[in-house]
Design a protein around this motif. Structure first.
Motif, mmCIF file in Angstrom:
data_model
loop_
_atom_site.group_PDB
_atom_site.id
_atom_site.type_symbol
_atom_site.label_atom_id
_atom_site.label_comp_id
_atom_site.label_asym_id
_atom_site.label_seq_id
_atom_site.Cartn_x
_atom_site.Cartn_y
_atom_site.Cartn_z
ATOM 1 N N GLN A 278 0.977 -1.050 -0.224
ATOM 2 C CA GLN A 278 -0.129 -0.790 -0.132
ATOM 3 C C GLN A 278 0.295 1.075 0.053
ATOM 4 O O GLN A 278 0.535 2.874 0.134
ATOM 5 N N HIS A 279 2.031 1.575 0.106
ATOM 6 C CA HIS A 279 2.969 2.443 0.303
ATOM 7 C C HIS A 279 4.144 1.993 -0.086
ATOM 8 O O HIS A 279 4.961 0.992 -0.181
ATOM 9 N N THR B 104 4.833 8.048 1.392
ATOM 10 C CA THR B 104 3.766 7.983 1.648
ATOM 11 C C THR B 104 2.830 8.244 1.913
ATOM 12 O O THR B 104 1.488 8.767 2.206
ATOM 13 N N LYS C 232 0.418 12.132 0.803
ATOM 14 C CA LYS C 232 -0.912 11.301 1.216
ATOM 15 C C LYS C 232 -2.134 12.572 0.268
ATOM 16 O O LYS C 232 -2.984 12.139 -0.458
ATOM 17 N N THR D 1 -5.189 9.371 -4.041
ATOM 18 C CA THR D 1 -6.268 8.710 -3.867
ATOM 19 C C THR D 1 -5.486 7.108 -3.505
ATOM 20 O O THR D 1 -5.924 6.763 -2.506
ATOM 21 N N THR D 2 -4.003 6.915 -4.001
ATOM 22 C CA THR D 2 -2.975 5.387 -3.252
ATOM 23 C C THR D 2 -2.440 5.796 -3.003
ATOM 24 O O THR D 2 -1.299 6.462 -3.899
ATOM 25 N N GLY D 3 -1.416 6.087 -2.303
ATOM 26 C CA GLY D 3 0.085 5.216 -2.181
ATOM 27 C C GLY D 3 0.667 4.174 -2.778
ATOM 28 O O GLY D 3 1.698 3.434 -3.048
ATOM 29 N N ALA D 4 0.308 3.179 -3.310
ATOM 30 C CA ALA D 4 0.462 2.199 -3.978
ATOM 31 C C ALA D 4 0.317 2.606 -5.552
ATOM 32 O O ALA D 4 -0.523 1.660 -6.133
ATOM 33 N N SER D 5 0.912 3.375 -6.041
ATOM 34 C CA SER D 5 1.054 3.865 -7.634
ATOM 35 C C SER D 5 2.326 4.005 -7.849
ATOM 36 O O SER D 5 2.924 5.000 -7.312
#
Length: 120
Positions: free
Chosen positions: A36-37, A56, A62, A66-70
């Motif tokens: 996730q990060h 992230t 943050k 929208t997400t930390g996994a991109s």
């Protein structure tokens, strides 16, 4: 016996760490990628001291995501870690991909850090 994905990463990271060492002149840019990060640290291994860090999870990063996994999130972390390193006078680092493949989010972080002025 089949080795788990996490165990494979740990094995690769040990192999990379046997070859990569951060010094005062050229500290190590270590990357840790979770599901996730993503986290990055600039580390002087001789003094065992973290000189700069970014992830992230920080409010300034943050709030824009929208997400930390991109890959976009990783690129922002790469720019932020480069900016913080350059503020401390660190221009050259050695890259430690943390056992992850140099692909996707790890690659995005590295390329963004290079574009922002870090040399590795």
């Amino acid at each position: 016996m089949k080795v788990s994905r996490r165990e494979s990463i740990r094995i690769r990271h040990r192999r990379v760490r046997g070859k990569v060492d951060g010094t005062a002149d050229r500290p190590r840019l270590a990357v840790f990628r979770s599901n996730q990060h993503i986290y990055a640290q600039v580390i002087d291994d001789q003094k065992q001291h973290t000189l700069a860090a970014a992830s992230t999870l920080e409010p300034e990063v943050k709030s824009q995501l929208t997400t930390g996994a991109s890959c976009e999130a990783s690129a922002q972390v790469g720019k932020l870690i480069a900016q913080r390193s350059l503020e401390q006078g660190i221009q050259k680092v050695v890259f430690d991909r943390g056992g992850n493949l140099y692909h996707g989010r790890v690659k995005a972080l590295a390329e963004a850090a290079r574009e922002a002025g870090l040399d590795f």
